[in-house]
Design an enzyme around this catalytic site. Structure first.
Site, mmCIF file in Angstrom:
data_model
loop_
_atom_site.group_PDB
_atom_site.id
_atom_site.type_symbol
_atom_site.label_atom_id
_atom_site.label_comp_id
_atom_site.label_asym_id
_atom_site.label_seq_id
_atom_site.Cartn_x
_atom_site.Cartn_y
_atom_site.Cartn_z
ATOM 1 N N LEU A 267 0.845 -1.002 0.061
ATOM 2 C CA LEU A 267 0.116 -0.062 -0.053
ATOM 3 C C LEU A 267 0.834 1.293 0.029
ATOM 4 C CD1 LEU A 267 -1.926 -2.249 1.119
ATOM 5 C CD2 LEU A 267 -3.063 -0.534 2.102
ATOM 6 N N ASP A 268 0.708 2.026 -1.199
ATOM 7 C CA ASP A 268 1.741 3.036 -1.282
ATOM 8 C C ASP A 268 1.184 4.392 -0.298
ATOM 9 O OD1 ASP A 268 3.451 4.943 -3.150
ATOM 10 O OD2 ASP A 268 1.313 6.172 -3.293
ATOM 11 N N VAL A 270 0.757 5.318 2.842
ATOM 12 C CA VAL A 270 -0.392 5.347 3.806
ATOM 13 C C VAL A 270 -0.401 6.425 4.856
ATOM 14 C CG1 VAL A 270 -0.789 2.779 3.334
ATOM 15 C CG2 VAL A 270 0.441 3.616 5.562
ATOM 16 N N GLU A 303 3.844 1.194 2.728
ATOM 17 C CA GLU A 303 4.873 2.392 2.701
ATOM 18 C C GLU A 303 4.250 3.427 3.676
ATOM 19 O OE1 GLU A 303 7.115 5.719 -0.098
ATOM 20 O OE2 GLU A 303 4.950 4.996 -0.503
ATOM 21 N N ASP A 328 14.786 4.340 6.877
ATOM 22 C CA ASP A 328 15.907 4.436 7.586
ATOM 23 C C ASP A 328 16.988 3.847 7.235
ATOM 24 O OD1 ASP A 328 14.498 6.642 8.923
ATOM 25 O OD2 ASP A 328 14.105 5.205 10.944
ATOM 26 N N HIS A 330 17.770 2.556 4.322
ATOM 27 C CA HIS A 330 18.382 3.091 2.992
ATOM 28 C C HIS A 330 19.157 4.480 3.318
ATOM 29 C CE1 HIS A 330 17.797 5.590 -0.582
ATOM 30 N NE2 HIS A 330 18.287 4.690 -1.041
ATOM 31 N N HIS A 331 18.329 5.374 4.050
ATOM 32 C CA HIS A 331 18.767 6.756 4.006
ATOM 33 C C HIS A 331 20.366 6.697 4.898
ATOM 34 C CE1 HIS A 331 15.087 7.752 2.281
ATOM 35 N NE2 HIS A 331 14.534 8.390 3.288
#
Length: 626
Positions: A267-268, A270, A303, A328, A330-331
């Site tokens: 779900l994009d 949210v 997401e 977190d 990834h960044h």
């Protein structure tokens, strides 16, 4: 096996009796159905009857069959069915009746448990040269052989234009016609199931696209009058007339799970869904999807920039979600490896290695805060989250495509650093996600592209140029003087994978690394998922670039990682390795770590005084020591 999801919206084939049609149009004064038995056939009109005061309009057409084209005439305006199962000519054209029982599913798959999930995210239009469901089928054995267990598709709902990312869909029940027919999509899913692969679909329930959405003409209740989102008025999930809106999106989730036999949904964004109801729409959606799935393994992933670990679960539960993308991880990793500290990376700029370590031990680094706030570990520290619910990655469509020139991480750092970063995403208790092409060291960019026209296209071009004007110098290395035009078809063509690279020496080497890492994961890490403790995991810094992580299991075992994320070898102080018992440990995976002469193959090298090579990682499993 034949499958159909029964829903109150749209067209329902009734065999020899024709088809019934239903539309929720509370603002309409008159509704008729225009229909034709063939695309070039003559049009006929059937009046729709309205049920008193509820906004629903219904009609029945005895001659309608699969393939019948139709449009709703709402107060004289021709509009597509918002619950259309197929719109072959795009959202501005006529809808098409589909008989879901026409597809006979060849493979009955009950999915795979969450611990076995290894996601491969792909965009249908650029995954293959043809950009279709049918063409993607040919690549499925390749993904299975590498060790992936699930493909995650960027949205396939019909949007305006021939090509785009898919996050501006306007007909959420109809597969985008440029990718193929509904039957083609089902064949792709069926073929994946036949290979033991799951299929997860990205869905967008937070907004409709800016072109091709006609709901405002006859159902303005779809938009909230009190809540706002980045796209304007938020979707209405909580006022007095919200029930049909909630049902529309929940039925969409059920439709993909039941009628298309999908194995999960992502779900994009949210965090942009606002719902003040007693039961949040996300909770209700999860409850109803779990109930409909029955014994099948169906996975729900979020997401969510607001983090909200309370929505996650270590085991499938109604109302909860299996996983959530972990930005977190990834960044922090990207800032550590590239030094970038602009935009949303600025929160991680002061101590990226420490933040990376915390993401490995706690899931999130920060609790939800406004990204404009300055970083403050004491103020924003996140509580421990279920690590098995985290989805970790070194790149995805957003983190690559939302850059000015669509560069992958591999274009920003050296190959040794990239391989170590990739392994770090694959070999932890978190669920891994790999963006298409990264498994063979693809150098092709993934740009933002959208087939907009007219004023909308010009607005997008202007906005991108304004937002990325500072990046013009970076593009010189690619031969670009300005960020590529997202509405030029060349941006989409440039983003297509070059499969010849997969067969190059570097492609073979990267694929071998991924294959061996995923084999190690399947043997050592995935089976231990249920044994993972909910908290107590630790990740400590070693020197300037080293890290020692220890993940704890209920049976007294622990997974130990020694990683050197720097260009220079380091030697760990003895106290940093307290509790690490190499003599009785089994090697899970080794990268860049030279073998110690004479040591047993099943045990790591002796720790005291042993150098940790540059860009290396060593994973081992041992009994937990004090």
């Amino acid at each position: 096996m034949r499958c159909r999801h029964a829903m109150p919206f749209g067209a329902t084939v009734q065999g020899e009796k024709g088809a019934s049609f239903a539309l929720w149009a509370p603002a309409a004064r008159q509704v008729r159905l225009r229909h034709a038995d063939a695309p070039a056939g003559g049009w006929h009109e059937t009046p729709a009857g309205q049920q008193p005061s509820d906004g629903w309009w219904h009609c029945h057409v005895p001659s309608a069959r699969a393939g019948t084209r139709y449009q709703w005439l709402v107060d004289g305006a021709a509009v597509p069915d918002p619950a259309s199962r197929s719109n072959p000519d795009g959202p501005h054209g006529a809808s098409e009746v589909v008989d879901p029982l026409a597809h006979d599913w060849r493979h009955v798959q009950h999915g795979r448990p969450w611990n076995e999930v290894v996601l491969y995210e792909l965009h249908l239009g650029t995954f293959t040269p043809q950009g279709t469901f049918t063409a993607a089928i040919e690549r499925l054995p390749y993904l299975r052989e590498l060790g992936f267990t699930a493909i995650e598709l960027m949205p396939v709902a019909t949007f305006s234009g021939a090509w785009g990312w898919g996050y501006d869909g306007v007909l959420p029940f109809a597969p985008h016609p440029a990718y193929g027919t509904p039957e083609d999509f089902k064949r792709l899913i069926d073929a994946a199931h036949g290979l033991g692969l799951m299929v997860v679909l990205d869905v967008v329930y937070n907004h409709f696209g800016p072109d091709g959405n006609y709901l405002g003409l006859y159902a303005p209740q779809f938009l909230s009058t009190t809540h706002h989102s980045p796209w304007g008025h938020a979707i209405n999930f909580d006022d007095a007339q919200a029930r049909p809106v909630r049902e529309f999106f929940i039925h969409n989730a059920l439709y993909w799970i039941e009628e298309y036999r999908l194995d999960g949904l992502r779900l994009d964004a949210v965090h942009t869904i606002i719902d003040d109801s007693k039961v949040h729409v996300l909770q209700e959606l999860s409850q109803r999807v779990r109930a409909a799935a029955g014994p099948r393994h169906v996975h729900l992933v979020l997401e969510n920039e607001h983090k909200q670990g309370e929505r996650l679960t270590a085991t499938p539960l109604p109302g909860r979600f299996d996983g959530q993308w972990n930005d977190d991880f990834h960044h922090a990793l990207r800032v550590l490896l590239t030094g970038e500290a602009t935009s949303y990376y600025h929160d991680y700029r002061d101590q990226p290695l420490a933040y990376l370590a915390r993401s490995l031990s706690h899931g999130y680094v920060f609790a939800h805060v406004d990204r404009k706030d300055p970083p403050s570990m004491a103020r924003t520290e996140s509580e421990a989250q279920p690590l098995g619910a985290m989805v970790n990655f070194i790149g995805n469509h957003d983190q690559v495509g939302n850059r000015a020139f669509g560069e992958r991480l591999g274009q920003l750092i050296g190959p040794q650093a990239l391989e170590t970063a990739l392994l770090l995403s694959l070999l932890t208790p978190a669920i891994p996600l790999v963006f298409m092409g990264d498994e063979f060291a693809a150098s092709t960019p993934f740009l933002y592209f959208a087939n907009w026209q007219g004023e909308l296209a010009e607005a997008v071009r202007t906005g991108r140029q304004r937002d990325f004007n500072h990046a013009a110098q970076e593009g010189a290395a690619h031969g670009w003087s300005a960020p590529p035009d997202p509405c030029d078809v060349c941006s989409m063509h440039s983003s297509r994978l070059d499969w010849a690279q997969a067969e190059s020496p570097s492609g073979h080497a990267r694929r071998a690394l991924v294959r061996s890492a995923l084999a190690a994961r399947a043997r050592w890490i995935a089976p231990r998922h249920a044994q993972l403790l909910p908290r107590g995991h630790v990740a400590q810094l070693v020197g300037d670039a080293g890290m020692l992580a220890r993940w704890l299991y209920r049976d007294g075992q622990e997974l130990v990682l020694r990683a050197n994320l720097g260009e220079v070898a380091l030697v760990a102080a003895p106290e940093a390795l307290a509790g690490v018992d190499d003599a009785h440990a089994a090697v899970v995976f080794s990268h860049g770590w030279p073998p110690t002469p004479g040591r047993r193959a099943s045990a790591p090298p002796s720790s005291p005084g042993a150098a940790w090579p540059a860009w290396s990682g060593l994973w081992s499993l041992q009994e937990r020591r004090a």
